[in-house]
Each structure stands twice: as structure tokens, then as C-alpha cells.
Design an enzyme around this catalytic site. Structure first.
Site, PDB file in Angstrom:
ATOM      1  NE  ARG A   1      -4.461   1.481   1.843  1.00  0.00           N
ATOM      2  CZ  ARG A   1      -4.280   2.198   0.759  1.00  0.00           C
ATOM      3  NH1 ARG A   1      -5.158   2.121  -0.228  1.00  0.00           N
ATOM      4  NH2 ARG A   1      -3.244   2.995   0.632  1.00  0.00           N
TER       5      ARG A   1
ATOM      6  CB  CYS B   1      -0.988  -0.019   1.164  1.00  0.00           C
ATOM      7  SG  CYS B   1      -0.239  -0.020   2.801  1.00  0.00           S
TER       8      CYS B   1
ATOM      9  CG  ASP C   1      -5.505   5.361   2.545  1.00  0.00           C
ATOM     10  OD1 ASP C   1      -5.367   5.032   3.743  1.00  0.00           O
ATOM     11  OD2 ASP C   1      -4.724   6.125   1.949  1.00  0.00           O
TER      12      ASP C   1
END
Ligand code: 4NP
Length: 151
Positions: free
Chosen positions: A16, A10, A122
Site C-alpha cells: 500500500r 503501512c 491490505d
């Protein structure tokens, strides 16, 4: 060396991809699949940092622990050391493609390619609900990834 070596990517490697990392280890162990798993970020702002509180919370709630993970940046060697590099969203995927060195052997994937929520949310700076949504999206993607690796 394991047949499969998967790197989740990420932006910051604190929200994440650490959850994807921990969940993949957890699910693969349950499935009896030998796979080596790590995660990394395309950005360098959080190198050495542990996962965000919300990410650690959803991990614990779902039966695994990511407290010991520390953020690192994607390195050129990763494209040779890992069989699969799996991006959390399309921007991460584009960044990974851009970083890919000549002769790279890793297969590049977008975790939820073709799904309704193609980009994993996100949750950086968001509330706990966002981390729960993120978890559900990652959970679906990991199930599909495991099915793909077991074929
Ligand atoms: P992640 O979330 O990419 O899922 O780890 C983010 C973490 C940090 C930042 C952005 C997203 N940041 O801008 O510092």
C-alpha cells in the site's frame, strides 16, 4: 527543504504505502506542488524488498513507476523529518502513534479518515482485483490530502 514532507506508512511497505508514495509524487508534480515524499512500514519483515508485483502493476497502469522503491521501517527521526505521517489503515495509525517519540513534530493522519472505506484494503497475498481496489482507495485519499495541503 520543502514546506511539505509526507511519509506514507503501512505494515510491510511493499503493497500500500509504496503506491501512495508514487501516486503522491505523480499527482503533486501535475499540481505543481513541491512536496517531498517517502514511505515506510511498521514491520521489518520486508526491509530492502521492492514493491509487490500487484502494486507495481497498478502503478504502471496509472502512469507512474515504483520499481525502484525499497522497503524500510519507520524510524524515530521520521517524526521530526516529515511534516505529515499518513497511515493506510487504523492499525497502522495506532502503530505509528505508539512509535511516536517525545517532542515529535509530524502531524499524524489516517489517509481515508471518515470515508466509507476508512481502511485501505491490505491486498497482501490477494489477486489483482484487490490491488485495483487498493489503488482506487489510495487515489481518493491522495486527492483529499492534496486539497488539504493546498488550502
Ligand atoms: P502492506 O502489505 O502493509 O500494504 O505492505 C503487507 C505486506 C506484508 C505483510 C502484510 C501486509 N506481511 O505480513 O508480511
Amino acid at each position: 527543504m520543502n514546506q511539505y514532507r509526507v511519509l506514507f506508512v503501512c505494515l510491510g511497505n511493499i503493497c500500500r504505502s509504496p503506491v501512495a508514495d508514487g501516486l503522491m509524487r505523480h499527482r503533486a508534480a501535475d499540481a505543481g506542488l513541491a512536496v517531498e515524499v517517502e514511505s515506510a512500514g511498521t514491520g521489518d519483515w520486508h526491509i530492502g524488498d521492492p514493491p509487490q508485483h500487484g502494486s507495481q502493476m497498478v502503478a504502471v497502469k496509472n502512469g507512474f513507476d515504483i520499481a525502484n522503491l525499497r522497503a524500510r521501517k519507520v524510524e524515530a527521526e521520521d517524526f521530526f523529518d516529515f511534516t505529515h505521517i499518513v497511515a493506510m489503515d487504523s492499525a497502522n495509525f495506532a502503530d505509528v502513534e505508539r512509535l511516536q517519540p517525545e517532542g515529535s513534530t509530524a502531524e499524524l493522519l489516517l489517509l481515508n479518515k471518515g470515508e466509507e472505506d476508512e481502511n485501505v484494503l491490505d491486498p497482501y497475498g490477494m489477486d489483482d482485483d484487490a490491488f485495483e481496489t487498493m489503488f482506487d482507495q489510495i487515489d481518493g485519499g491522495i486527492a483529499r490530502l492534496l486539497a488539504r495541503l493546498r488550502r
